[in-house]
Design an enzyme around this catalytic site. Structure first.
Site, PDB file in Angstrom:
ATOM      1  N   HIS A 139       0.887  -1.110   0.096  1.00  0.00           N
ATOM      2  CA  HIS A 139       0.021   0.001   0.125  1.00  0.00           C
ATOM      3  C   HIS A 139       0.782   1.267  -0.026  1.00  0.00           C
ATOM      4  CE1 HIS A 139      -2.608  -2.791   2.577  1.00  0.00           C
ATOM      5  NE2 HIS A 139      -2.890  -2.946   1.731  1.00  0.00           N
ATOM      6  N   LYS A 172       5.399   6.510   7.001  1.00  0.00           N
ATOM      7  CA  LYS A 172       5.129   5.662   7.975  1.00  0.00           C
ATOM      8  C   LYS A 172       6.105   5.374   8.925  1.00  0.00           C
ATOM      9  CE  LYS A 172       1.848   3.221   5.130  1.00  0.00           C
ATOM     10  NZ  LYS A 172       1.413   2.021   4.343  1.00  0.00           N
ATOM     11  N   ASP A 232      -6.456  -6.654  -1.488  1.00  0.00           N
ATOM     12  CA  ASP A 232      -5.017  -6.758  -1.647  1.00  0.00           C
ATOM     13  C   ASP A 232      -4.663  -7.663  -2.841  1.00  0.00           C
ATOM     14  OD1 ASP A 232      -4.479  -4.920   0.139  1.00  0.00           O
ATOM     15  OD2 ASP A 232      -3.682  -6.325   1.672  1.00  0.00           O
TER      16      ASP A 232
END
Length: 184
Positions: free
Chosen positions: A62, A72, A168
């Site tokens: 992602h 992140k 996904d």
């Protein structure tokens, strides 16, 4: 905290520097000033927790595109996960390269993932939990993904995939034009 380069431009493994005594230890797990001193984004918009019941569960790959591209910072707080990051920045010297890093409750490592990196991870143990902070709010219109088994990257996941979400599984194969169009 120690910032250890991963081999991908701007991505780091973050090791704790524990101060131990008879009670156990204390360590700084995050410090905005330390991140900024490394040139890393330190803003935190959200903190997310993910539990994978079954070993082999895979999540990702992602990323979010501008105007909500997100950095992140990840840790595994229970069990163990294998995290893979892919540099999707066309202007980067490490464009299309990937790195895999084991994060576990035992090794207490963190992983900093810059904006416009694909990220996915696989549970190495039953009941593994990942805790991660992101620099931008989840923005469905900016959410993107690529297949975990995309032949462009030849990622060697450590275990057979036991579970994968329909979302996904449906991500497209990588297209260089998709990331070139969103690069800042």
């Amino acid at each position: 905290m120690q910032f250890i380069p991963t081999g991908l431009a701007g991505a780091f493994i973050i090791e704790l520097e524990p101060i131990a005594d008879d009670r156990g230890f204390f360590a700084r797990a995050f410090c905005a000033k330390a991140f900024e001193a490394q040139g890393l984004k330190s803003a935190i918009a959200q903190c997310n927790l993910s539990l994978s019941h079954q070993q082999g569960t895979l999540r990702g790959l992602h990323y979010q595109t501008p105007p909500a591209a997100e950095a992140k910072f990840l840790r595994c707080i229970q069990g163990a996960n294998y995290h893979v990051i892919v540099d999707l920045r066309p202007e980067s010297v490490t464009y299309l390269q990937h790195v895999g890093v084991e994060l576990s409750a035992q090794n207490r490592r963190g992983l900093y993932v810059p904006e416009l990196f694909g990220h996915g991870y696989q549970a190495l143990t039953d009941g593994s939990e990942a805790l991660y902070s992101v620099s931008e709010f989840y923005t469905p219109g900016c959410e993107q993904g690529i297949r975990y088994d995309d032949p462009t990257f030849k990622i060697d996941w450590p275990l057979p995939v036991s579970q994968l979400s329909a979302k996904d599984a449906a991500w497209p194969l990588f297209s260089p034009t998709a990331t070139a169009e969103v690069s800042p």
